[in-house]
Design an enzyme around this catalytic site. Structure first.
Site, PDB file in Angstrom:
ATOM      1  N   ALA A  91     -13.166 -49.839  27.172  1.00  0.00           N
ATOM      2  CA  ALA A  91     -12.994 -50.858  26.255  1.00  0.00           C
ATOM      3  C   ALA A  91     -11.800 -51.607  26.997  1.00  0.00           C
ATOM      4  CB  ALA A  91     -12.419 -50.112  24.989  1.00  0.00           C
ATOM      5  N   HIS A 104     -20.110 -50.624  27.418  1.00  0.00           N
ATOM      6  CA  HIS A 104     -18.727 -50.029  27.244  1.00  0.00           C
ATOM      7  C   HIS A 104     -18.562 -49.079  25.863  1.00  0.00           C
ATOM      8  CE1 HIS A 104     -15.959 -51.846  24.374  1.00  0.00           C
ATOM      9  NE2 HIS A 104     -16.828 -52.946  24.381  1.00  0.00           N
ATOM     10  N   CYS A 105     -17.820 -48.161  26.266  1.00  0.00           N
ATOM     11  CA  CYS A 105     -17.104 -47.328  25.057  1.00  0.00           C
ATOM     12  C   CYS A 105     -15.796 -47.096  24.948  1.00  0.00           C
ATOM     13  CB  CYS A 105     -18.090 -46.034  24.807  1.00  0.00           C
ATOM     14  SG  CYS A 105     -18.022 -45.029  26.171  1.00  0.00           S
ATOM     15  N   SER A 106     -15.072 -46.277  24.549  1.00  0.00           N
ATOM     16  CA  SER A 106     -13.449 -46.128  24.626  1.00  0.00           C
ATOM     17  C   SER A 106     -13.161 -45.959  26.050  1.00  0.00           C
ATOM     18  CB  SER A 106     -13.145 -45.029  23.802  1.00  0.00           C
ATOM     19  OG  SER A 106     -13.304 -45.665  22.532  1.00  0.00           O
TER      20      SER A 106
END
Length: 365
Positions: free
Chosen positions: A224, A297-299
């Site tokens: 992120a 994306h993720c975290s």
């Protein structure tokens, strides 16, 4: 180094089957600024099995001369993450610029040293073998070239590099050479080249770490924080973003097209709708006119984003989950979808191909 070299296979065939009689109902979990997906609203929708089964394909291996690595591999090595960015460790990679001192001063790969500071043409190795052994990777490059190591052509094109290579090899090291040299790397990744010396750990801590490149010049996977860095977005020419976080906002909605999937990284998260939506969004972006570039994306860029990337590779490259996982891990070593996601990906594989091609034990990360 354990690097496996391969390239995308574009052959993807289907065989017909009868449509499924029933379609489970699930709640929609996404919205998008892309015009192709603007009609998706948070209502109950139907997700049907495809009317055609995919025929499994294998990623095709590409020929790379012994002792060489590609610019894309070097990009991913420089941006590798394992808990912390590997490039921040001063003993992660030793990069030796085997060009002239003048060319080195003009620009070089980030963290590179002039080769004469380590392997002098006349004095030999200037640092001890013990110090050399502390590096995980030793990378050499000239201005250009990819002739077989030790060949007449290679010795004529880059005598300094060949000297370094065989000197290090004689010391028990296993150096690798950048295919195409500095010119090839700079053409693709000028933002990872600099006229400044960056050697010490405090200097390395200031370096920007970029998302992993999964498909060259097309598909990237990261965190992120990387998706919120406009310099990264600009340098990679990102046009589309898949945001798989539960609460991180879409940072550049006026300039990028987003697919927002509110996903949690836990054992209860259902991906039944997210996998085909993300796969379709990525495919549409890459096939656009002009072709886009997608960041998933993720975290942290490890679990949720990996699950979505794997679904795309299965559906649009016709790879089994096992081959998709191997491909992704070669390019993003920190890939780690949770077990719940892996089980759902196995079900998705069966939906796409008509049978299970992979077992959980094969891919448990």
């Amino acid at each position: 180094m354990g690097i496996v070299l391969s390239r995308v296979s574009n052959s993807c065939r289907k065989v017909s089957r009868e449509p499924a009689n029933t379609c489970p109902k699930v709640s929609s979990i996404c919205n998008s600024t892309d015009s192709d997906y603007s009609s998706i609203t948070p209502i109950r929708t139907k997700v049907c099995e495809p009317e055609e089964l995919l025929v499994p394909a294998l990623p095709e291996k590409t020929r790379v001369e012994r002792g060489y690595v590609t610019p894309q591999q070097v990009y991913n090595l420089l941006n590798a993450e394992a808990g912390q960015p590997a490039l921040h460790d001063p003993y992660y990679i030793l990069i030796l610029d085997c060009r002239s001192a003048e060319r080195y001063k003009q620009s070089h790969l980030v963290t590179a040293r002039a080769s004469v500071t380590v392997i002098h043409p006349e004095l030999g190795c200037l640092i001890s073998c013990v110090q050399l052994q502390e590096f995980s990777i030793i990378l050499l490059y000239a201005e250009e070239g990819c002739s077989p190591v030790g060949s007449v052509e290679a010795r004529a094109d880059s005598p300094g590099l060949q000297h370094c290579f065989f000197q290090l090899s004689a010391l028990g090291m296993d150096p690798v050479i950048l295919q195409g040299g500095f010119s090839a790397f700079h053409a693709l990744y000028p933002f990872l080249c600099t006229p400044h010396m960056v050697l010490l750990e405090p200097e390395r801590q200031t370096l920007t770490i970029y998302p992993s490149e999964i498909l060259e010049g097309a598909l990237y996977q990261g965190s992120a924080s990387q998706a919120a860095d406009y310099r990264i977005i600009k340098n990679l020419h990102i046009t589309h973003v898949v945001n798989a976080t539960a609460d991180c906002p879409d940072v550049f909605p006026s300039t990028l097209r987003y697919l927002r999937l509110h996903l949690s990284d836990d054992a209860q998260q259902d991906l039944v709708e997210a996998l085909p939506l993300a796969s379709r969004f990525i495919s549409a972006a890459l096939r656009g006119e002009p072709a886009g570039r997608v960041l998933v994306h993720c975290s942290l860029g490890r679990s949720r984003s990996s699950a979505l990337t794997l679904a795309f590779l299965m559906e649009h490259r016709c790879w089994s989950l096992l081959h998709a996982v191997r491909w992704l891990k070669e390019r993003r070593a920190c890939t780690a979808p949770n077990v719940n996601f892996l089980r759902q990906l196995l079900s998705y594989e069966e939906q796409l191909f008509g049978s299970r091609l992979t077992s959980l034990d094969d891919i448990r990360l």
